[in-house]
Design an enzyme around this catalytic site. Sequence first.
Site, mmCIF file in Angstrom:
data_model
loop_
_atom_site.group_PDB
_atom_site.id
_atom_site.type_symbol
_atom_site.label_atom_id
_atom_site.label_comp_id
_atom_site.label_asym_id
_atom_site.label_seq_id
_atom_site.Cartn_x
_atom_site.Cartn_y
_atom_site.Cartn_z
ATOM 1 N N LYS A 42 0.851 -1.205 0.000
ATOM 2 C CA LYS A 42 0.000 0.000 0.000
ATOM 3 C C LYS A 42 0.884 1.251 0.000
ATOM 4 C CE LYS A 42 -0.108 -0.015 5.041
ATOM 5 N NZ LYS A 42 -0.816 -0.512 6.234
ATOM 6 N N ARG A 140 -9.906 0.214 15.355
ATOM 7 C CA ARG A 140 -9.891 0.927 14.066
ATOM 8 C C ARG A 140 -10.801 0.156 13.129
ATOM 9 N NH1 ARG A 140 -4.259 1.647 10.857
ATOM 10 N NH2 ARG A 140 -4.916 -0.407 10.141
ATOM 11 N N HIS A 172 -5.786 -7.062 13.125
ATOM 12 C CA HIS A 172 -4.588 -6.219 13.035
ATOM 13 C C HIS A 172 -4.213 -5.745 14.434
ATOM 14 C CE1 HIS A 172 -1.653 -3.925 10.891
ATOM 15 N NE2 HIS A 172 -2.235 -2.747 10.993
ATOM 16 N N ARG A 228 1.694 -10.504 7.428
ATOM 17 C CA ARG A 228 1.495 -9.347 6.556
ATOM 18 C C ARG A 228 2.525 -8.253 6.827
ATOM 19 N NH1 ARG A 228 -3.462 -9.635 9.138
ATOM 20 N NH2 ARG A 228 -2.965 -7.569 9.984
ATOM 21 N N TYR A 270 13.336 31.037 5.004
ATOM 22 C CA TYR A 270 12.158 31.751 5.526
ATOM 23 C C TYR A 270 12.173 31.880 7.048
ATOM 24 C CZ TYR A 270 9.983 31.018 0.922
ATOM 25 O OH TYR A 270 9.686 31.001 -0.410
ATOM 26 N N CYS A 317 11.846 24.470 2.643
ATOM 27 C CA CYS A 317 10.871 25.168 1.802
ATOM 28 C C CYS A 317 10.165 24.147 0.912
ATOM 29 C CB CYS A 317 11.564 26.221 0.952
ATOM 30 S SG CYS A 317 12.625 27.309 1.922
ATOM 31 N N MET A 318 9.290 24.606 0.040
ATOM 32 C CA MET A 318 8.555 23.682 -0.808
ATOM 33 C C MET A 318 9.489 22.891 -1.729
ATOM 34 S SD MET A 318 5.417 24.334 -3.470
ATOM 35 C CE MET A 318 4.323 25.022 -2.255
ATOM 36 N N ASP A 319 10.556 23.576 -2.198
ATOM 37 C CA ASP A 319 11.397 22.971 -3.237
ATOM 38 C C ASP A 319 12.857 22.807 -2.848
ATOM 39 O OD1 ASP A 319 9.110 23.552 -5.050
ATOM 40 O OD2 ASP A 319 9.757 25.609 -4.648
HETATM 41 C C1 LIG Z 1 -0.088 -1.512 6.835
HETATM 42 C C2 LIG Z 1 -0.615 -2.795 7.269
HETATM 43 C C3 LIG Z 1 0.233 -3.893 7.491
HETATM 44 C C4 LIG Z 1 1.729 -3.790 7.460
HETATM 45 O O1 LIG Z 1 2.174 -3.156 8.654
HETATM 46 P P1 LIG Z 1 3.735 -2.982 8.945
HETATM 47 O O2 LIG Z 1 3.782 -2.446 10.324
HETATM 48 O O3 LIG Z 1 4.251 -2.034 7.925
HETATM 49 O O4 LIG Z 1 4.340 -4.321 8.824
HETATM 50 C C5 LIG Z 1 -0.350 -5.115 7.754
HETATM 51 N N1 LIG Z 1 -1.695 -5.243 7.838
HETATM 52 C C6 LIG Z 1 -2.520 -4.192 7.673
HETATM 53 C C7 LIG Z 1 -3.965 -4.383 7.800
HETATM 54 C C8 LIG Z 1 -2.023 -2.936 7.399
HETATM 55 O O5 LIG Z 1 -2.854 -1.901 7.253
#
Ligand SMILES: *Cc1c(COP(=O)(O)O)cnc(C)c1O
Length: 393
Positions: A42, A140, A172, A228, A270, A317-319
């Site tokens: 992701k 969550r 999770h 995961r 800035y 800064c931005m750039d």
């Molecule tokens: C982002 C995410 C992970 C991976 O988490 P890490 O801490 O980067 O290993 C696994 N499962 C779910 C649902 C996530 O949102």
Amino acid sequence: MWQAEVRVDLDAIEHNVRLLRAMTRAAAPAGSHGAEVMAVVKGDGYGHGMLAAARAALRGGATWLGGCTVGEALRLREAGITAPVLAWLMSPGVPLDPAIAAGVDLTAASAEQLEEIVGAARRTGTPARLHLKLDTGLGRGGAPAGEWPALCEGAAKAQADGAVEVVGVWSHLACADEPDHPANDAQLAAFHEGLATAERCGLTPRYRHLANSAATLTRPDMHFDLVRPGIACYGLSPVPGLAVDLRPAMTVRARVALVKRVPAGQGVSYGHTYHTRAETTLALVPLGYADGVPRAASDRAPVRLGGVNRLIAGRVCMDQFVLDCGDDPVAPGDVAVLFGPGDDGEPTADDWAAAAETINYEIVTRFGSARVPRVYSGQSPERSEAESVGGSA
Ligand SMILES: *Cc1c(COP(=O)(O)O)cnc(C)c1O
């Protein structure tokens, strides 16, 4: 000639995933091959480029990819990636038919989501591959414990009707980056309970999964059938100080655009939050917050230039931002390294996270901007042109 670039070492990603898979194999009971690895890609592969990261992870032995949104999952399929892909975050009305047609695994955490998935499966004429998500304490996503039995029953009925195939049950973790946190054991216990409930409803999912990177690295008892990991695939540890052979995959660097001598007392950038102490040489680095450099790193984050790590002088800064180089011989075109693996003394993403009061995840993910070209290295380098988006290299 390039101006700024994000270099991604695909061999490092492959290595890290291979290491994680070896850990699940080592943790497995005799006769079992250990948990499979779902590489989480992701956030555009945590800023590394989703497609290149996904392919490197598959080379390293990942057999699943985690894409969070349906859009991310579909991009993997459109790129010709056929490995199982799980999506887990969707708002009502997001079209699911294309995902089901493309064989993307979907997550349901509520009766409403299950209903949408069943509807899409009926329209598509294909059973949806479904993972049920339980909230074991993160607070969550996931179904709360009170709704879990009904969700399992609904899924079992949809499975009996041929609308879905329940492939997974998952949850999770909230505090896995703190291995001693009591929430970890509490979530594990709640997960076992949730699995028992699913079983009582007649569900026997092939994949039970709970572990993120931190739990993959520190909690073999949480590996179940699939882990995961995200951040660890990119070579960064979610647990500070953990001794594992992860290789950071990202290096961010830029070539100095301008060098000049200024007198003592010169305010820099800035707001003049920085003033030179003596006559000195300032070097202008052409990367800013539009490129991913956190503004919170102003006056704080280290950058390596001319063999020395120096703190950013003044505001980001931005750039662009400025480095105060004293009397060191720096010249336009010299390469400033913001962070990398640290092998040549350069700062790391962890150093930047500390300086900007954030986590290494956010540092690398920020550098997925459109302006800085991504350049891949490694055994089977991706074509950088195809993956980098724009940029005047
Ligand atoms: C982002 C995410 C992970 C991976 O988490 P890490 O801490 O980067 O290993 C696994 N499962 C779910 C649902 C996530 O949102």
